[in-house]
Design an enzyme around this catalytic site. Structure first.
Site, PDB file in Angstrom:
ATOM      1  N   SER A 135       0.843  -1.198   0.000  1.00 20.78           N
ATOM      2  CA  SER A 135       0.000   0.000   0.000  1.00 20.78           C
ATOM      3  C   SER A 135       0.873   1.242   0.000  1.00 20.78           C
ATOM      4  O   SER A 135       2.019   1.210   0.480  1.00 20.78           O
ATOM      5  CB  SER A 135      -0.896   0.000   1.243  1.00 20.78           C
ATOM      6  N   TYR A 148      -1.009  -0.539  10.283  1.00 16.26           N
ATOM      7  CA  TYR A 148      -1.204  -0.896   8.877  1.00 16.26           C
ATOM      8  C   TYR A 148      -0.026  -0.396   8.048  1.00 16.26           C
ATOM      9  O   TYR A 148       0.565  -1.147   7.268  1.00 16.26           O
ATOM     10  CB  TYR A 148      -2.512  -0.291   8.373  1.00 16.26           C
TER      11      TYR A 148
END
Length: 265
Positions: A135, A148
């Site tokens: 990501s 995350y």
């Protein structure tokens, strides 16, 4: 649903295949004529997918040691494409989040791909490919998505290292630094991301298509979409302090659906 009798040189294993980017990979790989092993926790979704593309279903919770061992062995049994896609996120003030959910992200996004990559590296034939879904959050700071972002940063580093190390064996490792993608991730995390500009978003089919194309070309990193690529370049080259501020402003546009912090998987 196909039996286990298949050509191991034309077999792809996809984790998190029940929806979103994982399901898009499964469909794209099936269209290439590959035997797809669809891995996920939701049996009903996997079986629905199997009816659509004649996939092999492997129900597994990758945070469970036994289940992960089963998937590792399935990789060793023979695949020529491995897609590490399974994941979830939380959102909120770090001290208020459940630490188990934060640690779970580090395991699922970093430790699990490491183990499956290790299983693949020792058994995958020359010409094999590993695709890891990371990501943009792993490029710079990710306030309110700290675990995350940290887990995806680890995955990016692992992928780039293995890209170089496994290349002599004929195995390509490609890391996908995806931006905002229209999946269930945000809803399951209990957040509203609708305030983000529409230009930032991509469909999961586009991400899977771009990832497979980059893998075919032997690329180490891919940022699906021009704006994603531009954002990734800026975040990598800006001074760290400015990158942090830019990330904080973007993530501040994401708001909780309620006062609690939620996990998604």
């Amino acid at each position: 649903m196909r039996s286990a009798n298949h050509d191991r040189a034309r077999t792809a294993l996809v984790t998190g295949a029940g929806s979103g980017i994982g399901a898009s990979f499964a469909h794209a790989l099936a269209r290439q004529g590959r035997h797809v092993i669809a891995v996920g926790r939701n049996r009903a979704r996997l079986e629905a997918l199997a009816r659509e593309i004649d996939a092999e279903v492997l129900v597994a919770d990758l945070l469970d040691e036994h289940d992960l061992g089963v998937v590792e062995q399935r990789v060793r049994d023979g695949v020529d494409i491995l897609v590490n896609n399974a994941g979830y996120t939380t959102y909120g003030s770090f001290p208020e989040l459940e630490v188990e959910h934060e640690l779970g992200q580090l395991i699922l996004h970093a430790a699990v791909p490491l183990r499956l990559c290790h299983a693949a590296a020792g058994s995958m034939p020359s010409g094999g490919r590993i695709i890891n879904i990371a990501s943009l959050a792993g490029i710079a700071a990710a306030p309110r998505l700290a675990a995350y972002g940290a887990s995806k940063a680890a995955l990016i580093s692992l992928s780039e290292s293995l890209h170089h190390e496994l290349r002599p064996a004929g195995i390509t490792v490609t890391c996908v630094c995806a931006g905002y993608t229209r999946t269930e991730l945000q809803a399951r995390a209990g957040v509203d991301a609708s305030a983000l500009p529409r230009s930032l978003w991509h469909e999961p089919e586009f991400v899977a298509e771009q990832a497979l194309r980059a893998s075919d070309r032997g690329r180490a990193l891919v940022y699906p979409g021009r704006l994603t690529a531009l954002t990734g370049a800026l975040m990598r080259h800006l001074p760290r302090s400015l990158a942090r501020q830019a990330a904080a402003r973007t993530y501040a546009m994401v708001t909780p659906l309620d006062s609690g912090a939620h996990a998604a998987s």
